[in-house]
Design a protein around this motif. Sequence first.
Motif, PDB file in Angstrom:
ATOM      1  N   GLU A  28      -1.262 -17.946   0.984  1.00  0.00           N
ATOM      2  CA  GLU A  28      -0.889 -17.917  -0.426  1.00  0.00           C
ATOM      3  C   GLU A  28       0.429 -17.161  -0.578  1.00  0.00           C
ATOM      4  OE1 GLU A  28      -4.146 -16.615  -3.008  1.00  0.00           O
ATOM      5  OE2 GLU A  28      -5.473 -16.888  -1.278  1.00  0.00           O
ATOM      6  N   LYS A  29       1.466 -17.853  -1.011  1.00  0.00           N
ATOM      7  CA  LYS A  29       2.790 -17.240  -1.141  1.00  0.00           C
ATOM      8  C   LYS A  29       2.825 -16.105  -2.152  1.00  0.00           C
ATOM      9  CE  LYS A  29       5.884 -20.801   0.480  1.00  0.00           C
ATOM     10  NZ  LYS A  29       7.074 -21.614   0.193  1.00  0.00           N
ATOM     11  N   ASN A  30       1.975 -16.128  -3.153  1.00  0.00           N
ATOM     12  CA  ASN A  30       2.003 -15.099  -4.194  1.00  0.00           C
ATOM     13  C   ASN A  30       1.031 -13.949  -3.951  1.00  0.00           C
ATOM     14  OD1 ASN A  30       3.971 -16.477  -5.703  1.00  0.00           O
ATOM     15  ND2 ASN A  30       2.401 -17.821  -6.556  1.00  0.00           N
ATOM     16  N   LYS A  31       0.331 -13.957  -2.843  1.00  0.00           N
ATOM     17  CA  LYS A  31      -0.664 -12.919  -2.571  1.00  0.00           C
ATOM     18  C   LYS A  31      -0.040 -11.726  -1.853  1.00  0.00           C
ATOM     19  CE  LYS A  31      -5.056 -12.057  -0.267  1.00  0.00           C
ATOM     20  NZ  LYS A  31      -6.242 -12.635   0.340  1.00  0.00           N
ATOM     21  N   ASP A  32      -0.455 -10.523  -2.247  1.00  0.00           N
ATOM     22  CA  ASP A  32      -0.090  -9.301  -1.534  1.00  0.00           C
ATOM     23  C   ASP A  32      -1.214  -9.029  -0.533  1.00  0.00           C
ATOM     24  OD1 ASP A  32       0.406  -6.766  -0.569  1.00  0.00           O
ATOM     25  OD2 ASP A  32       0.874  -5.902  -2.512  1.00  0.00           O
ATOM     26  N   TYR A  33      -0.961  -9.297   0.719  1.00  0.00           N
ATOM     27  CA  TYR A  33      -1.980  -9.174   1.753  1.00  0.00           C
ATOM     28  C   TYR A  33      -2.285  -7.722   2.124  1.00  0.00           C
ATOM     29  CZ  TYR A  33      -2.148 -14.200   2.372  1.00  0.00           C
ATOM     30  OH  TYR A  33      -2.339 -15.549   2.165  1.00  0.00           O
ATOM     31  N   SER A  34      -1.493  -6.791   1.615  1.00  0.00           N
ATOM     32  CA  SER A  34      -1.763  -5.381   1.901  1.00  0.00           C
ATOM     33  C   SER A  34      -2.797  -4.786   0.953  1.00  0.00           C
ATOM     34  CB  SER A  34      -0.477  -4.562   1.825  1.00  0.00           C
ATOM     35  OG  SER A  34       0.001  -4.503   0.499  1.00  0.00           O
ATOM     36  N   SER A  35      -3.196  -5.541  -0.069  1.00  0.00           N
ATOM     37  CA  SER A  35      -4.140  -4.991  -1.053  1.00  0.00           C
ATOM     38  C   SER A  35      -5.568  -4.936  -0.517  1.00  0.00           C
ATOM     39  CB  SER A  35      -4.086  -5.798  -2.347  1.00  0.00           C
ATOM     40  OG  SER A  35      -4.504  -7.122  -2.123  1.00  0.00           O
ATOM     41  N   ASP A  36      -5.861  -5.677   0.534  1.00  0.00           N
ATOM     42  CA  ASP A  36      -7.194  -5.665   1.128  1.00  0.00           C
ATOM     43  C   ASP A  36      -7.074  -5.617   2.647  1.00  0.00           C
ATOM     44  OD1 ASP A  36      -8.752  -6.056  -1.303  1.00  0.00           O
ATOM     45  OD2 ASP A  36      -7.908  -8.078  -1.321  1.00  0.00           O
ATOM     46  N   TYR A  37      -7.961  -4.880   3.274  1.00  0.00           N
ATOM     47  CA  TYR A  37      -8.024  -4.806   4.732  1.00  0.00           C
ATOM     48  C   TYR A  37      -9.188  -5.693   5.162  1.00  0.00           C
ATOM     49  CZ  TYR A  37      -8.723  -2.844   9.388  1.00  0.00           C
ATOM     50  OH  TYR A  37      -8.874  -2.682  10.741  1.00  0.00           O
ATOM     51  N   GLU A  38      -8.873  -6.879   5.721  1.00  0.00           N
ATOM     52  CA  GLU A  38      -9.900  -7.877   5.997  1.00  0.00           C
ATOM     53  C   GLU A  38      -9.813  -8.476   7.404  1.00  0.00           C
ATOM     54  OE1 GLU A  38     -10.809 -10.024   1.894  1.00  0.00           O
ATOM     55  OE2 GLU A  38      -8.711 -10.297   2.502  1.00  0.00           O
ATOM     56  N   PRO A  39      -9.883  -7.668   8.452  1.00  0.00           N
ATOM     57  CA  PRO A  39      -9.764  -8.232   9.804  1.00  0.00           C
ATOM     58  C   PRO A  39     -10.879  -9.220  10.153  1.00  0.00           C
ATOM     59  CG  PRO A  39     -10.389  -5.921   9.898  1.00  0.00           C
ATOM     60  CD  PRO A  39     -10.065  -6.227   8.472  1.00  0.00           C
ATOM     61  N   ARG A  40     -12.052  -9.051   9.601  1.00  0.00           N
ATOM     62  CA  ARG A  40     -13.144  -9.997   9.881  1.00  0.00           C
ATOM     63  C   ARG A  40     -12.888 -11.353   9.236  1.00  0.00           C
ATOM     64  NH1 ARG A  40     -18.458  -6.136   9.645  1.00  0.00           N
ATOM     65  NH2 ARG A  40     -17.892  -4.991  11.516  1.00  0.00           N
ATOM     66  N   LYS A  41     -12.318 -11.342   8.041  1.00  0.00           N
ATOM     67  CA  LYS A  41     -12.022 -12.589   7.338  1.00  0.00           C
ATOM     68  C   LYS A  41     -11.095 -13.470   8.173  1.00  0.00           C
ATOM     69  CE  LYS A  41      -9.879 -14.417   3.138  1.00  0.00           C
ATOM     70  NZ  LYS A  41      -9.312 -14.094   1.834  1.00  0.00           N
ATOM     71  N   TYR A  42     -10.162 -12.855   8.888  1.00  0.00           N
ATOM     72  CA  TYR A  42      -9.168 -13.595   9.661  1.00  0.00           C
ATOM     73  C   TYR A  42      -9.514 -13.664  11.156  1.00  0.00           C
ATOM     74  CZ  TYR A  42      -6.684 -12.916   5.302  1.00  0.00           C
ATOM     75  OH  TYR A  42      -6.335 -12.894   3.970  1.00  0.00           O
ATOM     76  N   ASN A  43     -10.728 -13.238  11.513  1.00  0.00           N
ATOM     77  CA  ASN A  43     -11.174 -13.260  12.916  1.00  0.00           C
ATOM     78  C   ASN A  43     -10.133 -12.614  13.835  1.00  0.00           C
ATOM     79  OD1 ASN A  43     -13.697 -14.693  12.501  1.00  0.00           O
ATOM     80  ND2 ASN A  43     -12.413 -16.454  12.017  1.00  0.00           N
ATOM     81  N   CYS A  44      -9.730 -11.421  13.472  1.00  0.00           N
ATOM     82  CA  CYS A  44      -8.659 -10.741  14.191  1.00  0.00           C
ATOM     83  C   CYS A  44      -9.043 -10.369  15.616  1.00  0.00           C
ATOM     84  CB  CYS A  44      -8.254  -9.466  13.445  1.00  0.00           C
ATOM     85  SG  CYS A  44      -7.309  -9.789  11.945  1.00  0.00           S
ATOM     86  N   VAL A  45      -8.029 -10.390  16.459  1.00  0.00           N
ATOM     87  CA  VAL A  45      -8.148  -9.844  17.806  1.00  0.00           C
ATOM     88  C   VAL A  45      -7.334  -8.555  17.817  1.00  0.00           C
ATOM     89  CG1 VAL A  45      -8.499 -12.092  18.888  1.00  0.00           C
ATOM     90  CG2 VAL A  45      -6.199 -11.161  18.747  1.00  0.00           C
ATOM     91  N   ALA A  46      -7.798  -7.586  18.568  1.00  0.00           N
ATOM     92  CA  ALA A  46      -7.156  -6.277  18.603  1.00  0.00           C
ATOM     93  C   ALA A  46      -6.455  -6.064  19.933  1.00  0.00           C
ATOM     94  CB  ALA A  46      -8.192  -5.179  18.380  1.00  0.00           C
ATOM     95  N   ILE A  47      -5.284  -5.439  19.858  1.00  0.00           N
ATOM     96  CA  ILE A  47      -4.605  -5.005  21.076  1.00  0.00           C
ATOM     97  C   ILE A  47      -4.201  -3.554  20.883  1.00  0.00           C
ATOM     98  CG2 ILE A  47      -3.741  -7.336  21.568  1.00  0.00           C
ATOM     99  CD1 ILE A  47      -0.905  -6.188  20.877  1.00  0.00           C
TER     100      ILE A  47
END
Length: 130
Positions: A28-47
């Motif tokens: 979403e071009k108009n979304k501020d992605y820093s307003s929520d911390y959602e690593p599970r939503k995006y299936n994040c991998v950690a390094i």
Amino acid sequence: MKKRLFYIRKVDNNMPCVAQFGIIDKFEKNKDYSSDYEPRKYNCVAIDDDILNDWWEELTFMKTYFHCYSRPNFALARYGVTIIPPESLETFYNIVSKDIRSKLSEELINLMVLLRTAISLNKYVIHYGV
């Protein structure tokens, strides 16, 4: 005015600080992605965040956005949220794959798989800094 949320993560001296990367399914071009911390939503991998230090010079040439699409930048927001556009993913993949550790490190292999998937689907990648 929308209230911004900031998350402070406690650093355990026995645990390394990690950077997390995930694929944004519907960017979403108009979304501020820093307003929520959602690593599970995006299936994040950690390094391990220290690995990014070794790549930093090369990362500074990679076009990104800090927090939202209206904030173009380069490299990664080490202590914030970065949006990596599809046109920068091949560059990022090449940086990771050139690292000798990427042949044996499960975390780097997972990151390369994530990047290849995002490239093939033409998706944006989100990065959560430490």
